[in-house]
Design a protein around this motif. Sequence first.
Motif, short mmCIF file in Angstrom:
data_model
loop_
_atom_site.label_atom_id
_atom_site.label_comp_id
_atom_site.label_asym_id
_atom_site.label_seq_id
_atom_site.Cartn_x
_atom_site.Cartn_y
_atom_site.Cartn_z
N PRO A 131 52.23 -43.99 29.11
CA PRO A 131 51.35 -45.16 29.67
C PRO A 131 52.29 -46.38 29.62
O PRO A 131 53.37 -46.42 28.87
N HIS A 157 45.98 -39.51 33.77
CA HIS A 157 46.71 -39.19 32.61
C HIS A 157 47.49 -37.91 32.75
O HIS A 157 48.44 -37.56 32.09
N TRP A 209 43.61 -46.05 21.87
CA TRP A 209 44.67 -45.80 22.41
C TRP A 209 44.71 -44.07 22.21
O TRP A 209 44.39 -43.65 21.45
N SER A 245 41.82 -45.77 31.56
CA SER A 245 43.05 -46.26 31.47
C SER A 245 43.19 -47.94 32.19
O SER A 245 42.15 -48.25 33.14
N SER A 272 57.81 -47.22 31.23
CA SER A 272 57.09 -46.00 31.23
C SER A 272 58.18 -45.15 32.12
O SER A 272 58.49 -45.61 33.14
N HIS A 315 45.33 -40.85 25.17
CA HIS A 315 44.75 -40.44 26.52
C HIS A 315 43.04 -40.05 26.30
O HIS A 315 42.47 -39.96 27.28
#
Length: 461
Positions: free
Chosen positions: A347, A145, A358, A130, A302, A360
Amino acid sequence: MSGRGVPAWRSDVPRHLAAGRTLLAAALLGLAGLVTPAEAAGLTPLPEPLREVDFHAYDPSLAEIGRLLFYDPVLSGNRNISCGTCHHHDLASGDGLALGVGEGGMGLGLKRTTGEGADRIEKRVPRNASALFNLGAREIRVLFHDGRLSIDDIFGNGFNSPAEEYLPEGLKGILAAQALFPLTSETEMAGNPEENKIAGAAYDRIDYVWPLLVERVRGIADYVDMFREADPEIGGPGDLSIVHIANALGDFINSEWRSTDSAFDRYLAGDAAALGPQARAGMELFYGKAQCARCHSGTLMSDQEFHALALPHFGPGRTRRFDPYVRDVGRMAESDRLEDAYSFRTPMLRNVALTGPWGHNGAYASLEGIVRHHLDPVAALDDWTPEMVQLPPDERFARVDFISFEDRRERARLRARVDIDPVSLSDREVSDLIAFLEALTGEDKGRLGRPARVPSGLPVD
């Protein structure tokens, strides 16, 4: 009166402000000729601009120590990888890979290999590394995640984490707590038990790793001197603990990667010219027809919740002990609730155009790819092929990388668990939406930057 003696009119202020921001957004978009008043009425309210006050305070002296520790391989089991290897300044605080190559790998970014000889990796890191932008925001209460770290006093130390009651007390915040876990991961930084005693300690109990790493740092005079200057309570090497190290790493991450100066932030602050016509059209879609803001909401873009998007499975997964084969059930592995199956944390989106691949697991190598997946997850899953993902080649993994993706029953489970409805956009609208996402890119890519050297004398990636 309302609440604890608050006048009723004041209790309505947030609602009136939100309504006002919606009307302001509608007015600006209407003046630009982008929407009609009727269309504007359906817009999700625009958020407040992200400001420095929205972040936790930090100690500059600790942040400087944390910067050095972040790039120092001394914190890894075999002294061959650092936090910065997978969260590098040159790679927008990520590693540029779909699935990370941790301890034993060689190189950076797309040039990183799975290593050579006896030192090569045993398996890929199960998930995408991330990006670190804006993780120091006060609003953040959950990380990773699958949300396996959250602010919660269930274990008496302020956090619900994989370390449970063994997480040390005295951590400054969730970023300090987060920094401790990659150090204990076999695939990320610890290595294999037969290679070093740190990795072996992780198999005994997670907190047995940290004192061994502290001993290494205590043996480096420069670190001890810097910690003593930053904290008068540290009289000598024996006073240094893993909490000091974690707090330094947390303060560095908090202070280093703050993105508050994107074109969108300037627009929210009142600069109507900050967004061009295409980006404004994309903003209208984001907060309206495309329904992006249902999950990517608020100042940080988010909702800090978990959603199932039917992203294709591949790689080693985060397999539980009783799973019959490699897979990743996401949030359910932590919550044990069937309704959380295949759900992953929403995210944040500042600098999203820089932080691919892009998803997880990095399933999409292009921003357009992940945008189109969101528009119709089931159709996108059916159309996805292994050639669409970038994985450092290794013949040992070729037979297992896509086992779960090729399993018909697992694909059916993914298709059955989707939390968002399909949205139809034209190619022009997709381009507009991407233009808006690119307008979330800020100018500040790091306050202190990567150090040229670290006190251990080990190589800096």
